[in-house]
Design an enzyme around this catalytic site. Sequence first.
Site, PDB file in Angstrom:
ATOM      1  N   ASN A 247       0.664  -1.340  -0.306  1.00  0.00           N
ATOM      2  CA  ASN A 247      -0.192   0.034   0.018  1.00  0.00           C
ATOM      3  C   ASN A 247       1.249   1.482  -0.206  1.00  0.00           C
ATOM      4  OD1 ASN A 247      -1.726   2.465   0.520  1.00  0.00           O
ATOM      5  ND2 ASN A 247      -2.179   1.706   2.247  1.00  0.00           N
ATOM      6  N   TRP A 248       1.185   1.727  -0.736  1.00  0.00           N
ATOM      7  CA  TRP A 248       1.799   2.971  -1.232  1.00  0.00           C
ATOM      8  C   TRP A 248       1.227   4.236  -0.731  1.00  0.00           C
ATOM      9  CZ3 TRP A 248       4.142   3.695  -7.044  1.00  0.00           C
ATOM     10  CH2 TRP A 248       4.350   1.971  -7.047  1.00  0.00           C
ATOM     11  N   LYS A 249       0.376   4.331   0.075  1.00  0.00           N
ATOM     12  CA  LYS A 249      -0.391   5.538   0.822  1.00  0.00           C
ATOM     13  C   LYS A 249      -0.010   6.785  -1.022  1.00  0.00           C
ATOM     14  CE  LYS A 249       0.190   3.656   5.028  1.00  0.00           C
ATOM     15  NZ  LYS A 249       0.453   3.419   6.592  1.00  0.00           N
TER      16      LYS A 249
ATOM     17  N   HIS B  48      -9.404   1.050   4.690  1.00  0.00           N
ATOM     18  CA  HIS B  48      -8.316   1.512   5.709  1.00  0.00           C
ATOM     19  C   HIS B  48      -9.113   2.372   6.638  1.00  0.00           C
ATOM     20  CE1 HIS B  48      -3.743   2.223   6.210  1.00  0.00           C
ATOM     21  NE2 HIS B  48      -3.675   1.136   5.991  1.00  0.00           N
TER      22      HIS B  48
ATOM     23  N   GLU C 298      -6.462   4.450   7.806  1.00  0.00           N
ATOM     24  CA  GLU C 298      -6.508   6.381   7.170  1.00  0.00           C
ATOM     25  C   GLU C 298      -7.798   6.553   6.827  1.00  0.00           C
ATOM     26  OE1 GLU C 298      -3.174   5.650   5.697  1.00  0.00           O
ATOM     27  OE2 GLU C 298      -1.620   5.142   6.921  1.00  0.00           O
TER      28      GLU C 298
ATOM     29  N   GLU D 253      -5.394  -5.068   9.962  1.00  0.00           N
ATOM     30  CA  GLU D 253      -4.678  -3.895  10.419  1.00  0.00           C
ATOM     31  C   GLU D 253      -4.778  -2.881  11.620  1.00  0.00           C
ATOM     32  OE1 GLU D 253      -2.598  -3.287   6.968  1.00  0.00           O
ATOM     33  OE2 GLU D 253      -4.102  -1.937   7.194  1.00  0.00           O
TER      34      GLU D 253
ATOM     35  N   GLY E  66       2.146   2.050  10.525  1.00  0.00           N
ATOM     36  CA  GLY E  66       3.240   3.109  10.094  1.00  0.00           C
ATOM     37  C   GLY E  66       3.895   3.588  11.578  1.00  0.00           C
TER      38      GLY E  66
ATOM     39  N   SER F  30       3.185  -2.492  10.382  1.00  0.00           N
ATOM     40  CA  SER F  30       5.059  -1.902  10.746  1.00  0.00           C
ATOM     41  C   SER F  30       5.419  -3.707  10.349  1.00  0.00           C
ATOM     42  CB  SER F  30       5.314  -1.522  12.176  1.00  0.00           C
ATOM     43  OG  SER F  30       4.511  -0.728  12.184  1.00  0.00           O
TER      44      SER F  30
ATOM     45  N   GLY G 136       2.495  -1.259   4.164  1.00  0.00           N
ATOM     46  CA  GLY G 136       2.810   0.151   3.887  1.00  0.00           C
ATOM     47  C   GLY G 136       4.018   0.920   3.476  1.00  0.00           C
ATOM     48  N   GLY G 137       4.635   1.622   4.742  1.00  0.00           N
ATOM     49  CA  GLY G 137       5.960   1.674   4.473  1.00  0.00           C
ATOM     50  C   GLY G 137       7.079   0.585   3.944  1.00  0.00           C
TER      51      GLY G 137
HETATM   52  C1  PEP Z   1      -0.877  -0.074   5.537  1.00  0.00           C
HETATM   53  O1  PEP Z   1      -0.444   1.203   5.194  1.00  0.00           O
HETATM   54  O2  PEP Z   1      -1.979  -1.276   5.557  1.00  0.00           O
HETATM   55  C2  PEP Z   1       0.089  -0.628   6.917  1.00  0.00           C
HETATM   56  C3  PEP Z   1       0.423  -1.586   7.254  1.00  0.00           C
HETATM   57  O3  PEP Z   1       1.134  -0.023   6.580  1.00  0.00           O
HETATM   58  P1  PEP Z   1       2.047   0.406   7.658  1.00  0.00           P
HETATM   59  O4  PEP Z   1       3.557  -1.096   6.883  1.00  0.00           O
HETATM   60  O5  PEP Z   1       3.674   1.254   6.911  1.00  0.00           O
HETATM   61  O6  PEP Z   1       2.707  -0.235   9.102  1.00  0.00           O
END
Ligand code: PEP
Length: 258
Positions: free
Chosen positions: A12-14, A100, A102, A172, A178, A218, A239-240
């Site tokens: 997930n590149w956000k 999601h 966010e 999640e 994040g 994470s 994500g990251g």
């Molecule tokens: C996400 O955005 O779905 C996610 C899991 O982010 P991160 O891996 O950065 O915690």
Amino acid sequence: MHPDRTPVMAGNWKLHKGIHDTGGYVRELVQALKERGDLGCEVIIAPVFTSLAVALQAVWGSPIKVAAQNCHWEETGAFTGEISAAMLKEVGVSHVILGHSERRQYFGETDATVNGRLKATLAQRMAPIFCIGETIDQRRAGETERVLERQLNDGLAGLGAEALSTLIVAYEPVWAIGTGEVATPEQAQAAHAYIRGWFSKAHGDGFANRVRLLYGGSAKPDNVKEILACPDVDGCLIGGASLTAESFLPMIDAAASR
Ligand code: PEP
């Protein structure tokens, strides 16, 4: 992971990577995966809307699939700033991330709006990556399962096993997204087992044994192996760590070598 369920590693590149960065990065991933041959693992990337066409062009002929990060429940209309499932289908997208945290936290998404978006995604024959998870306060109050149950009941309301055959769920925990704080394998496994149990009750054991449940929060190259070792974890939503080949590729390798 279970040997009968093909793992999924989804990035997930956000709000990262415009068309320039997307083209270069996706070509790097395509080349690296080509050198690896048959992975036995599905790889999905979810760029921003404006980078979808570039990403789809760059993955052409490779096993990488492209997801959008959201879609609206109506096909057209007065919904400034939204994008419809039909428009995503038209561009060639195969998956859509929905619900999601966010989106729920910052943009007012509710279980009901996620349900509408999910139905629109399925109607266009795209696969939803449906995100659920509890906040830290809900976990501390012992409400994790109650929250997951509500999100599953309301987010998937009105959808039977056949309609949901392409569904992917991402568990999640909001407190892990994040933040650098990852769920322990025990916490991840307990939540995943609960979710699989919910599917078993709602749609039968056959469906529950087939549906892929991803962990997100994470996940990184140095913790992914122990998360993937949980029997009910079928991959990760990342994500990251999905933003560079240096961290995303070893995580794909960890799932492929299960
Ligand atoms: C996400 O955005 O779905 C996610 C899991 O982010 P991160 O891996 O950065 O915690």
